[in-house]
Design an enzyme around this catalytic site. Sequence first.
Site, PDB file in Angstrom:
ATOM      1  CB  CYS A 266      24.980 -10.824 -12.885  1.00 27.96           C
ATOM      2  SG  CYS A 266      25.914  -9.281 -12.965  1.00 27.96           S
ATOM      3  NE  ARG A 334      22.533  -3.801  -7.763  1.00 26.39           N
ATOM      4  CZ  ARG A 334      23.259  -3.168  -8.695  1.00 26.39           C
ATOM      5  NH1 ARG A 334      22.677  -2.336  -9.530  1.00 26.39           N
ATOM      6  NH2 ARG A 334      24.560  -3.375  -8.785  1.00 26.39           N
TER       7      ARG A 334
HETATM    8  N1  LIG Z   1      27.861  -5.962 -11.162  1.00 23.53           N
HETATM    9  C1  LIG Z   1      28.446  -7.013 -11.714  1.00 23.53           C
HETATM   10  O1  LIG Z   1      28.955  -7.884 -11.025  1.00 23.53           O
HETATM   11  C2  LIG Z   1      28.500  -7.148 -13.210  1.00 23.53           C
HETATM   12  C3  LIG Z   1      29.397  -8.064 -13.776  1.00 23.53           C
HETATM   13  C4  LIG Z   1      29.453  -8.185 -15.154  1.00 23.53           C
HETATM   14  C5  LIG Z   1      28.601  -7.416 -15.957  1.00 23.53           C
HETATM   15  N2  LIG Z   1      27.718  -6.558 -15.369  1.00 23.53           N
HETATM   16  C6  LIG Z   1      26.855  -5.760 -16.252  1.00 23.53           C
HETATM   17  O2  LIG Z   1      27.428  -4.456 -16.362  1.00 23.53           O
HETATM   18  C7  LIG Z   1      26.393  -3.473 -16.441  1.00 23.53           C
HETATM   19  C8  LIG Z   1      26.561  -2.484 -15.300  1.00 23.53           C
HETATM   20  O3  LIG Z   1      26.403  -3.167 -14.071  1.00 23.53           O
HETATM   21  P1  LIG Z   1      26.732  -2.487 -12.673  1.00 23.53           P
HETATM   22  O4  LIG Z   1      26.538  -3.532 -11.646  1.00 23.53           O
HETATM   23  O5  LIG Z   1      28.024  -1.776 -12.760  1.00 23.53           O
HETATM   24  O6  LIG Z   1      25.526  -1.420 -12.593  1.00 23.53           O
HETATM   25  P2  LIG Z   1      25.337  -0.251 -11.550  1.00 23.53           P
HETATM   26  O7  LIG Z   1      23.878  -0.089 -11.399  1.00 23.53           O
HETATM   27  O8  LIG Z   1      26.172  -0.475 -10.333  1.00 23.53           O
HETATM   28  O9  LIG Z   1      25.949   1.022 -12.287  1.00 23.53           O
HETATM   29  C9  LIG Z   1      25.429   1.597 -13.450  1.00 23.53           C
HETATM   30  C10 LIG Z   1      25.708   3.092 -13.382  1.00 23.53           C
HETATM   31  O10 LIG Z   1      25.392   3.668 -14.649  1.00 23.53           O
HETATM   32  C11 LIG Z   1      24.845   4.957 -14.410  1.00 23.53           C
HETATM   33  N3  LIG Z   1      24.138   5.417 -15.614  1.00 23.53           N
HETATM   34  C12 LIG Z   1      22.893   5.118 -16.051  1.00 23.53           C
HETATM   35  N4  LIG Z   1      22.636   5.726 -17.216  1.00 23.53           N
HETATM   36  C13 LIG Z   1      23.751   6.413 -17.552  1.00 23.53           C
HETATM   37  C14 LIG Z   1      24.111   7.247 -18.657  1.00 23.53           C
HETATM   38  N5  LIG Z   1      23.258   7.463 -19.667  1.00 23.53           N
HETATM   39  N6  LIG Z   1      25.335   7.821 -18.677  1.00 23.53           N
HETATM   40  C15 LIG Z   1      26.196   7.610 -17.643  1.00 23.53           C
HETATM   41  N7  LIG Z   1      25.912   6.838 -16.568  1.00 23.53           N
HETATM   42  C16 LIG Z   1      24.711   6.249 -16.529  1.00 23.53           C
HETATM   43  C17 LIG Z   1      23.964   4.738 -13.196  1.00 23.53           C
HETATM   44  O11 LIG Z   1      23.646   5.951 -12.544  1.00 23.53           O
HETATM   45  C18 LIG Z   1      24.851   3.820 -12.343  1.00 23.53           C
HETATM   46  O12 LIG Z   1      25.691   4.539 -11.474  1.00 23.53           O
HETATM   47  C19 LIG Z   1      25.076  -4.250 -16.408  1.00 23.53           C
HETATM   48  O13 LIG Z   1      24.673  -4.519 -17.716  1.00 23.53           O
HETATM   49  C20 LIG Z   1      25.461  -5.541 -15.707  1.00 23.53           C
HETATM   50  O14 LIG Z   1      24.623  -6.604 -16.058  1.00 23.53           O
HETATM   51  C21 LIG Z   1      27.657  -6.388 -14.015  1.00 23.53           C
END
Ligand SMILES: NC(=O)c1ccc[n+]([C@@H]2O[C@H](COP(=O)([O-])OP(=O)(O)OC[C@H]3O[C@@H](n4cnc5c(N)ncnc54)[C@H](O)[C@@H]3O)[C@@H](O)[C@H]2O)c1
Length: 448
Positions: A266, A334
């Site tokens: 993030c 990451r």
């Molecule tokens: N990880 C955190 O702590 C956190 C906290 C707050 C917000 N966020 C935000 O939330 C979002 C997701 O983060 P994350 O860490 O969960 O990411 P992540 O990479 O762990 O997971 C994303 C998932 O989405 C899937 N994906 C991609 N394209 C897709 C589609 N078209 N249809 C269905 N699935 C699809 C990917 O295969 C992956 O499994 C990002 O924008 C991130 O900035 C993350």
Amino acid sequence: MNITIFGAGYVGLVTGGCFAEMGNSVVCVEVDAERVAGLQAGRTPIFEPGLDTLIRTNLAAERMRFTTSTEEGIEHGRVLFIAVGTPAQEDGSADLNAVLAVANQVGRRMKTAKIIVDKSTVPVGTADQVRATVAAALQERGLSLDFDVVANPEFLKEGAAVNDFMRPDRIIIGASRDDSRAILERLYEPFVRNRDKFVHMSERSAELAKYAANAMLAARISLVNELAGIADQVGADIEAVRRGIGRDPRIGTHFLYAGAGYGGTCFPKDIKALIHTADSLGVATQMLQAVEAVNGRQKGVLVRKMQRHYGSGLAGKTLALWGLAFKPNTDDMREAPSLVVVEALLDAGAKVQAYDPVASPAAEGVFGGKVKLCRTRYEAVADADGLVILTEWNEFRTPNFQRLRTTMKEPVIFDGRNLYDPAYLAGLGFVYHSIGRPALPASKLAHG
Ligand SMILES: NC(=O)c1ccc[n+]([C@@H]2O[C@H](COP(=O)([O-])OP(=O)(O)OC[C@H]3O[C@@H](n4cnc5c(N)ncnc54)[C@H](O)[C@@H]3O)[C@@H](O)[C@H]2O)c1
């Protein structure tokens, strides 16, 4: 309520699991078929305290299921959450391809009214883009179905994500329609006994609020790290300074720890994306750029301390590494400081033996065979010329120092998380380098 979550990553799985736990019927749509098969069989692909049980329980109760079928997901949910990744692109901007791909699919397949909720972290204006994408796809089908787009940024912290989602300190709802606001409130009500926790605003303000929160937190870390650099040079102790300033309620105690720099998905990408947004609008961002630059430099602070300590160079040295994940209680590597440190050590010709309680499988994919991944913290220090600590896992807080001293070739610790008391370590015969605290000479007595 019937809910669909797009993206079964850290945010999607936690969101889906927590909504299912409250009795909703949740379908998670994920493009990675292997991930879906594993999840459906009860295997959680990431390490997050409490998540495994949450998913297994709700799978067994048939309140949750996983699929690769966007059609099935769109059919199922009244509310469709987008929780896909928004990684940084080469130029720093957020990659919205996955978000807009979901929006396009929704427009192409929806048959009834939908509320599309964006939980991914996205640049200001994305709700409008999602709205336009869905509308265009509907228009191609010659349909005018009712839908709305809501910005609902997520503030969970990896390592404590389930707890954060279950007990949020605020829920930001960026919506312009009363009916959408009411449905979102109904969904989140079980998590917030105190309704004051809802913060309503426009979609754009909600999108910016997420970046603002991460910018504030990252700025605190970079500022305290810069102060630690000064402390290092003037012979002050940043831990004492931290205690001295944290009691001022205007400053507060959280996020005031000096260390080896922030990582994770993030902060780094969100700061870059915010700078990119501002740049494209001609808004100056000296502060944000400094936050990022200081952090980039900080990730190398331990390597510089090692270079100074070993003088003759790092080639041929064996360094033990404790902690690979970007923070404790997650397997997420990451942008972790460990990546920078490992690369610098390998480039300098050193050998690396690493241990992390949960991130080793993730590390295997990242380092290949270049780093020896150990099964225990003591295996990692065997014959090591120094120990480098990068993640503050609890099991590193009170090791058997006597065993460390006898296992290591040289009793030197480079601590990127300030876990130990310098005087105590010196008394045990360790040369102890930490962040923003004077390194004391090891006691000669203990060496004897
Ligand atoms: N990880 C955190 O702590 C956190 C906290 C707050 C917000 N966020 C935000 O939330 C979002 C997701 O983060 P994350 O860490 O969960 O990411 P992540 O990479 O762990 O997971 C994303 C998932 O989405 C899937 N994906 C991609 N394209 C897709 C589609 N078209 N249809 C269905 N699935 C699809 C990917 O295969 C992956 O499994 C990002 O924008 C991130 O900035 C993350």
